[in-house]
Design a protein around this motif. Structure first.
Motif, PDB file in Angstrom:
ATOM      1  N   GLN A   1     -28.289 -35.789  18.214  1.00 59.93           N
ATOM      2  CA  GLN A   1     -28.161 -36.462  19.504  1.00 59.93           C
ATOM      3  C   GLN A   1     -29.355 -37.376  19.756  1.00 59.93           C
ATOM      4  N   ALA A   2     -30.550 -36.897  19.355  1.00 59.42           N
ATOM      5  CA  ALA A   2     -31.745 -37.735  19.499  1.00 59.42           C
ATOM      6  C   ALA A   2     -31.625 -38.974  18.622  1.00 59.42           C
ATOM      7  N   LYS A   3     -31.091 -38.808  17.438  1.00 60.88           N
ATOM      8  CA  LYS A   3     -30.969 -39.936  16.514  1.00 60.88           C
ATOM      9  C   LYS A   3     -29.934 -40.943  17.022  1.00 60.88           C
ATOM     10  N   PHE A   4     -28.796 -40.456  17.506  1.00 63.17           N
ATOM     11  CA  PHE A   4     -27.764 -41.348  18.008  1.00 63.17           C
ATOM     12  C   PHE A   4     -28.176 -42.039  19.308  1.00 63.17           C
ATOM     13  N   ALA A   5     -29.156 -41.446  19.999  1.00 64.41           N
ATOM     14  CA  ALA A   5     -29.649 -42.058  21.241  1.00 64.41           C
ATOM     15  C   ALA A   5     -30.704 -43.136  20.974  1.00 64.41           C
ATOM     16  N   GLY A   6     -30.977 -43.419  19.710  1.00 57.44           N
ATOM     17  CA  GLY A   6     -31.933 -44.465  19.383  1.00 57.44           C
ATOM     18  C   GLY A   6     -33.120 -43.994  18.583  1.00 57.44           C
ATOM     19  N   GLY A   7     -33.255 -42.675  18.413  1.00 54.21           N
ATOM     20  CA  GLY A   7     -34.350 -42.140  17.616  1.00 54.21           C
ATOM     21  C   GLY A   7     -35.683 -42.179  18.347  1.00 54.21           C
ATOM     22  N   ARG A   8     -36.729 -41.796  17.608  1.00 58.45           N
ATOM     23  CA  ARG A   8     -38.105 -41.804  18.123  1.00 58.45           C
ATOM     24  C   ARG A   8     -38.218 -40.972  19.398  1.00 58.45           C
ATOM     25  N   ARG A   9     -37.655 -39.769  19.354  1.00 52.91           N
ATOM     26  CA  ARG A   9     -37.713 -38.903  20.521  1.00 52.91           C
ATOM     27  C   ARG A   9     -37.476 -37.452  20.094  1.00 52.91           C
ATOM     28  N   VAL A  10     -37.802 -36.545  21.008  1.00 53.02           N
ATOM     29  CA  VAL A  10     -37.584 -35.115  20.806  1.00 53.02           C
ATOM     30  C   VAL A  10     -36.612 -34.638  21.873  1.00 53.02           C
ATOM     31  N   LEU A  11     -35.566 -33.963  21.451  1.00 48.61           N
ATOM     32  CA  LEU A  11     -34.634 -33.339  22.381  1.00 48.61           C
ATOM     33  C   LEU A  11     -34.660 -31.835  22.171  1.00 48.61           C
ATOM     34  N   VAL A  12     -34.609 -31.120  23.282  1.00 53.02           N
ATOM     35  CA  VAL A  12     -34.708 -29.658  23.240  1.00 53.02           C
ATOM     36  C   VAL A  12     -33.369 -29.060  23.622  1.00 53.02           C
ATOM     37  N   HIS A  13     -32.908 -28.114  22.831  1.00 54.71           N
ATOM     38  CA  HIS A  13     -31.661 -27.423  23.138  1.00 54.71           C
ATOM     39  C   HIS A  13     -31.906 -26.455  24.291  1.00 54.71           C
ATOM     40  N   GLU A  14     -31.041 -26.510  25.279  1.00 55.69           N
ATOM     41  CA  GLU A  14     -31.134 -25.598  26.407  1.00 55.69           C
ATOM     42  C   GLU A  14     -29.804 -24.889  26.587  1.00 55.69           C
ATOM     43  N   ALA A  15     -29.838 -23.557  26.575  1.00 54.01           N
ATOM     44  CA  ALA A  15     -28.617 -22.772  26.711  1.00 54.01           C
ATOM     45  C   ALA A  15     -28.226 -22.680  28.166  1.00 54.01           C
ATOM     46  N   GLN A  16     -26.932 -22.766  28.425  1.00 52.14           N
ATOM     47  CA  GLN A  16     -26.429 -22.587  29.777  1.00 52.14           C
ATOM     48  C   GLN A  16     -26.423 -21.115  30.157  1.00 52.14           C
ATOM     49  N   ASP A  17     -26.136 -20.259  29.197  1.00 53.59           N
ATOM     50  CA  ASP A  17     -26.189 -18.813  29.442  1.00 53.59           C
ATOM     51  C   ASP A  17     -26.445 -18.129  28.107  1.00 53.59           C
ATOM     52  N   GLU A  18     -26.565 -16.809  28.117  1.00 52.62           N
ATOM     53  CA  GLU A  18     -26.951 -16.072  26.929  1.00 52.62           C
ATOM     54  C   GLU A  18     -25.909 -16.133  25.823  1.00 52.62           C
ATOM     55  N   ASP A  19     -24.650 -16.428  26.173  1.00 51.63           N
ATOM     56  CA  ASP A  19     -23.602 -16.423  25.160  1.00 51.63           C
ATOM     57  C   ASP A  19     -23.294 -17.808  24.611  1.00 51.63           C
ATOM     58  N   SER A  20     -23.836 -18.848  25.228  1.00 51.92           N
ATOM     59  CA  SER A  20     -23.472 -20.193  24.794  1.00 51.92           C
ATOM     60  C   SER A  20     -24.344 -20.637  23.649  1.00 51.92           C
ATOM     61  N   GLU A  21     -23.710 -21.265  22.684  1.00 53.17           N
ATOM     62  CA  GLU A  21     -24.477 -21.774  21.545  1.00 53.17           C
ATOM     63  C   GLU A  21     -24.656 -23.274  21.649  1.00 53.17           C
TER      64      GLU A  21
END
Length: 303
Positions: A276-296
């Motif tokens: 997603q960071a690469k498709f958004a133009g690169g040169r950035r860091v994106l962090v995965h954030e879970a909506q709840d304990e069961d979501s991947e």
């Protein structure tokens, strides 16, 4: 080994001499003494002769038992060699079988030879293991090494409840560097990328590996905020031309371990936000954030 050491001082160059000396002293000498006594007392009374024979036979029997015990102790180095081979096969424990000052008989040479061969085999095994887990260009872990390290880090986080953050990194401009400056410059950029990571953002328990091509994986045993700060420092250093290295730009996906996550899930989470960071133009860091304990799959945020 004490019995072997004592006999090694007496017969330093021959193991056979040690065995023959035991047999001669413990068995042959009592028999020879009995024969000599009988020869010198052939006219003695029958009772005296029978007593002498009984004493001689008893001495021979005792000598035989002593000889068997001494031979048993003289074979202790051989039993140690067998145990050393078993220990190395089962636990990869290298032995120190016999001190060099005990002599140079057949047994000593055998033990020293076993010890030397085991050390050579162990060195070759370690070299092959390192080669099997290491990327030859960057000297970072290869994909297999990354997989092993990731599994171990997740297990450590699970059992010790220690924080762990995984980063998946893809180079944005490696092809440009290769096209404009040649593949040697691209290789230099990859090597420098690993070196700078080890110098500025990886701790003793952290690791970096080349997943394949221009994709790298970094594991940091640190709180997510601290790990992200280290990652920003690394990215900043990479973006500056230092020591002849062309500026390197990267897209990074980050995912922090939480209870219940397996190693494969953690990688897929970090990999997804990296793309997603690469498709958004690169040169950035994106962090995965879970909506709840069961979501991947969860919405990323930019770090």
């Amino acid at each position: 080994m004490k019995t072997y050491a004592v006999f090694s001082h007496l017969f330093p160059h021959s193991y056979r001499a040690k065995i023959m000396a035991v047999m001669l002293v413990c068995i042959a000498l009592p028999m020879l003494a009995l024969v000599a006594w009988l020869a010198s007392n052939n006219d003695a009374a029958p009772e005296r002769i029978l007593l002498g024979i009984g004493i001689g036979l008893a001495a021979t029997l005792v000598g035989t038992v002593v000889a068997l015990l001494l031979v048993y102790h003289l074979l202790q180095p051989l039993r140690r060699a067998v145990a050393a081979l078993d220990d190395y096969e089962g636990q990869r424990v290298l032995p120190r079988l016999v001190p060099h000052e005990l002599g140079q008989d057949e047994m000593s040479r055998l033990l020293n030879g076993i010890q030397r061969v085991l050390h050579n085999v162990d060195g070759a095994r370690r070299h092959l293991e390192q080669y099997a887990l290491e990327d030859p260009l960057t000297e970072a872990m290869n994909r297999r090494g990354c997989t092993n390290a990731l599994n171990a880090s997740v297990e450590e986080a699970r059992t010790g409840r220690t924080p762990f953050t995984l980063f998946v990194v893809d180079l944005d401009n490696l092809k440009t560097i290769n096209d404009e400056h040649g593949h040697a410059a691209g290789d230099f950029a990859l090597v420098s990328l690993v070196r700078i990571a080890r110098e500025c953002c990886l701790g003793e328990r952290d690791w970096i590996g080349r997943w394949g091509g221009d994709e790298f994986v970094l594991g940091m045993h640190a709180d997510p905020d601290i790990a992200l700060d280290r990652m920003r420092v690394w990215i900043e250093v990479l973006s500056r031309p230092v020591d002849g290295m062309r500026p390197v730009h990267v897209s990074v996906g980050a995912a922090a371990w939480r209870p219940g996550l397996e190693a494969g899930q953690l990688y897929r989470m970090a990999d997804a936000v990296m793309y997603q960071a690469k498709f958004a133009g690169g040169r950035r860091v994106l962090v995965h954030e879970a909506q709840d304990e069961d979501s991947e799959i969860a919405s990323p945020r930019r770090a």
